[in-house]
Enzyme design. Sequence first.
Site, short mmCIF file in Angstrom:
data_model
loop_
_atom_site.label_atom_id
_atom_site.label_comp_id
_atom_site.label_asym_id
_atom_site.label_seq_id
_atom_site.Cartn_x
_atom_site.Cartn_y
_atom_site.Cartn_z
CG ASP A 194 -1.97 1.12 1.16
OD1 ASP A 194 -1.83 2.02 0.30
OD2 ASP A 194 -2.91 1.09 1.96
CB ILE B 152 -2.86 8.40 9.41
CG1 ILE B 152 -3.38 8.01 8.02
CG2 ILE B 152 -3.32 9.81 9.80
CD1 ILE B 152 -4.91 7.99 7.91
#
Length: 286
Positions: free
Chosen positions: A190, A210
């Site tokens: 990712d 994040i």
Amino acid sequence: MSARYEELKGLKNLGQKYAYGDREVMLYAYGIGLGADPMDENELAFVNEGTFTPRPLKVVPTFASVAAWGSGPGEMNLNRVMVVDGERDITFHQPLPVAANITAESSVLEVYDKGKDKGVVISHQTVLKNEKGEKLATLVASRFARGDGGFGGPNLTQPDPHKIPTRSPDKTIDIVTRPDQALVYRLCGDRNPLHSDPEFARKAGFPRPILHGMCTYGITCRGVLQTYADYDASAFRQHVARFSSPVYPGETVTMDLWKDGNVISFEAKVKSRGVTVIKNGKTVLG
């Protein structure tokens, strides 16, 4: 019926071919924090295969979430900056091998249009199969596209989530994340810049990058592994979690766990900010 709804609902992608080996298995385990104590034999079994005393490498059950990274039902044409993970539900049909050639078959299950300025939730499924055509895992994901609602989809209600017991937790554990954890976890597939690029994170409304929701998901699997599963990856039958708030790398994740027979309920929070980051969690062991 809305043309956009029909477009999304009809997405399907079969016969996607992938392969992985022990490197990917160990990287994922390290990416969710296993091996932080290099002398912990229980955790080393997921990140090191042993030398003088050989031991089989163990595979974290939620490695299934990255085993066929990039698979999916097709291009959804969403506002990428505004897309976040909503929920993940993985059913494990058999333990994942350390290395495999696999096939992924993906399709959209349902589309929940919340209305203009409220976003849309897209639920899609990916089934992982081995070379014999046997199911390894079924992954159901809910993607919350905050900038794409209001196209006139049917007025549908999402299924009720798993209910957490009202009694005090049976166990509470703290899991520390590293400041660089998102930079490691992104190597599992990712590469969303929301987790690595400060400028991109600010444009998405966050003060800094994040942690991946799926990394937090893996951390909750790790929490069940080290408590009620006794580090037995083959005991997992299902692992479900709903994402409610992001974790920032370096924070401590506190997990509350409840055991009722073979069902482990859990929630996770970051006490330093007073936020719950995972809700309605459920693991089924067997």
